[in-house]
Design a protein around this motif. Structure first.
Motif, PDB file in Angstrom:
ATOM      1  N   ILE A   3       0.860  -1.178   0.000  1.00  0.00           N
ATOM      2  CA  ILE A   3       0.000   0.000   0.000  1.00  0.00           C
ATOM      3  C   ILE A   3       0.894   1.225   0.000  1.00  0.00           C
ATOM      4  CG2 ILE A   3      -1.807   1.258   1.222  1.00  0.00           C
ATOM      5  CD1 ILE A   3      -2.746  -1.489   0.368  1.00  0.00           C
ATOM      6  N   VAL A   4       0.631   2.163  -0.910  1.00  0.00           N
ATOM      7  CA  VAL A   4       1.399   3.395  -0.985  1.00  0.00           C
ATOM      8  C   VAL A   4       0.490   4.546  -0.586  1.00  0.00           C
ATOM      9  CG1 VAL A   4       2.689   4.959  -2.484  1.00  0.00           C
ATOM     10  CG2 VAL A   4       2.865   2.488  -2.810  1.00  0.00           C
ATOM     11  N   ILE A   5       0.935   5.338   0.383  1.00  0.00           N
ATOM     12  CA  ILE A   5       0.184   6.496   0.863  1.00  0.00           C
ATOM     13  C   ILE A   5       0.986   7.740   0.522  1.00  0.00           C
ATOM     14  CG2 ILE A   5      -0.723   7.672   2.902  1.00  0.00           C
ATOM     15  CD1 ILE A   5      -1.163   4.877   4.106  1.00  0.00           C
ATOM     16  N   ILE A   6       0.329   8.674  -0.143  1.00  0.00           N
ATOM     17  CA  ILE A   6       0.964   9.932  -0.511  1.00  0.00           C
ATOM     18  C   ILE A   6       0.566  10.970   0.531  1.00  0.00           C
ATOM     19  CG2 ILE A   6       1.259  11.671  -2.309  1.00  0.00           C
ATOM     20  CD1 ILE A   6       2.123   8.833  -3.140  1.00  0.00           C
ATOM     21  N   GLY A   7       1.527  11.461   1.272  1.00  0.00           N
ATOM     22  CA  GLY A   7       1.272  12.482   2.288  1.00  0.00           C
ATOM     23  C   GLY A   7       1.443  11.925   3.688  1.00  0.00           C
ATOM     24  N   GLY A   8       2.392  12.484   4.407  1.00  0.00           N
ATOM     25  CA  GLY A   8       2.674  12.013   5.764  1.00  0.00           C
ATOM     26  C   GLY A   8       2.087  12.907   6.833  1.00  0.00           C
ATOM     27  N   ASP A   9       0.971  13.575   6.508  1.00  0.00           N
ATOM     28  CA  ASP A   9       0.313  14.400   7.528  1.00  0.00           C
ATOM     29  C   ASP A   9      -0.512  13.499   8.439  1.00  0.00           C
ATOM     30  OD1 ASP A   9      -1.733  13.698   5.819  1.00  0.00           O
ATOM     31  OD2 ASP A   9      -2.471  15.730   5.517  1.00  0.00           O
ATOM     32  N   ALA A  10      -1.321  14.078   9.270  1.00  0.00           N
ATOM     33  CA  ALA A  10      -2.086  13.293  10.245  1.00  0.00           C
ATOM     34  C   ALA A  10      -2.997  12.265   9.577  1.00  0.00           C
ATOM     35  CB  ALA A  10      -2.898  14.231  11.137  1.00  0.00           C
ATOM     36  N   ALA A  11      -3.668  12.645   8.505  1.00  0.00           N
ATOM     37  CA  ALA A  11      -4.583  11.716   7.836  1.00  0.00           C
ATOM     38  C   ALA A  11      -3.831  10.561   7.187  1.00  0.00           C
ATOM     39  CB  ALA A  11      -5.416  12.461   6.798  1.00  0.00           C
ATOM     40  N   GLY A  12      -2.707  10.859   6.551  1.00  0.00           N
ATOM     41  CA  GLY A  12      -1.921   9.806   5.913  1.00  0.00           C
ATOM     42  C   GLY A  12      -1.362   8.810   6.905  1.00  0.00           C
ATOM     43  N   MET A  13      -0.849   9.304   8.016  1.00  0.00           N
ATOM     44  CA  MET A  13      -0.292   8.412   9.021  1.00  0.00           C
ATOM     45  C   MET A  13      -1.377   7.636   9.749  1.00  0.00           C
ATOM     46  SD  MET A  13       2.756   8.729   8.307  1.00  0.00           S
ATOM     47  CE  MET A  13       3.593   7.804   9.572  1.00  0.00           C
ATOM     48  N   SER A  14      -2.537   8.255   9.912  1.00  0.00           N
ATOM     49  CA  SER A  14      -3.670   7.552  10.508  1.00  0.00           C
ATOM     50  C   SER A  14      -4.109   6.396   9.610  1.00  0.00           C
ATOM     51  CB  SER A  14      -4.823   8.527  10.736  1.00  0.00           C
ATOM     52  OG  SER A  14      -5.948   7.864  11.243  1.00  0.00           O
ATOM     53  N   ALA A  15      -4.154   6.638   8.319  1.00  0.00           N
ATOM     54  CA  ALA A  15      -4.513   5.581   7.372  1.00  0.00           C
ATOM     55  C   ALA A  15      -3.486   4.459   7.407  1.00  0.00           C
ATOM     56  CB  ALA A  15      -4.627   6.161   5.970  1.00  0.00           C
ATOM     57  N   ALA A  16      -2.203   4.818   7.457  1.00  0.00           N
ATOM     58  CA  ALA A  16      -1.147   3.809   7.500  1.00  0.00           C
ATOM     59  C   ALA A  16      -1.249   2.938   8.748  1.00  0.00           C
ATOM     60  CB  ALA A  16       0.219   4.484   7.441  1.00  0.00           C
ATOM     61  N   SER A  17      -1.477   3.549   9.891  1.00  0.00           N
ATOM     62  CA  SER A  17      -1.562   2.764  11.123  1.00  0.00           C
ATOM     63  C   SER A  17      -2.821   1.909  11.162  1.00  0.00           C
ATOM     64  CB  SER A  17      -1.464   3.654  12.353  1.00  0.00           C
ATOM     65  OG  SER A  17      -2.517   4.580  12.396  1.00  0.00           O
ATOM     66  N   GLN A  18      -3.913   2.404  10.598  1.00  0.00           N
ATOM     67  CA  GLN A  18      -5.154   1.614  10.540  1.00  0.00           C
ATOM     68  C   GLN A  18      -4.957   0.379   9.648  1.00  0.00           C
ATOM     69  OE1 GLN A  18      -7.831   2.052  12.270  1.00  0.00           O
ATOM     70  NE2 GLN A  18      -9.333   0.795  11.256  1.00  0.00           N
TER      71      GLN A  18
END
Length: 41
Positions: A3-18
């Motif tokens: 899974i690739v997430i673009i953007g390491g702001d709060a929403a991006g990191m929240s998605a990654a941890s979920q």
């Protein structure tokens, strides 16, 4: 699965941890343009 997430702001990191909580076998990669990512939760 990767899974690739673009953007390491709060929403991006929240998605990654979920994703890692739900599917620990998935590889999660986060790309951030700036110097800092969000790590407080």
């Amino acid at each position: 699965m990767r899974i690739v997430i673009i953007g390491g702001d709060a929403a991006g990191m929240s998605a990654a941890s979920q994703i890692k909580r739900l599917r620990p076998e998935y590889e999660v990669v986060v790309f951030e343009q700036g110097e800092h990512i969000s790590y407080a939760s």
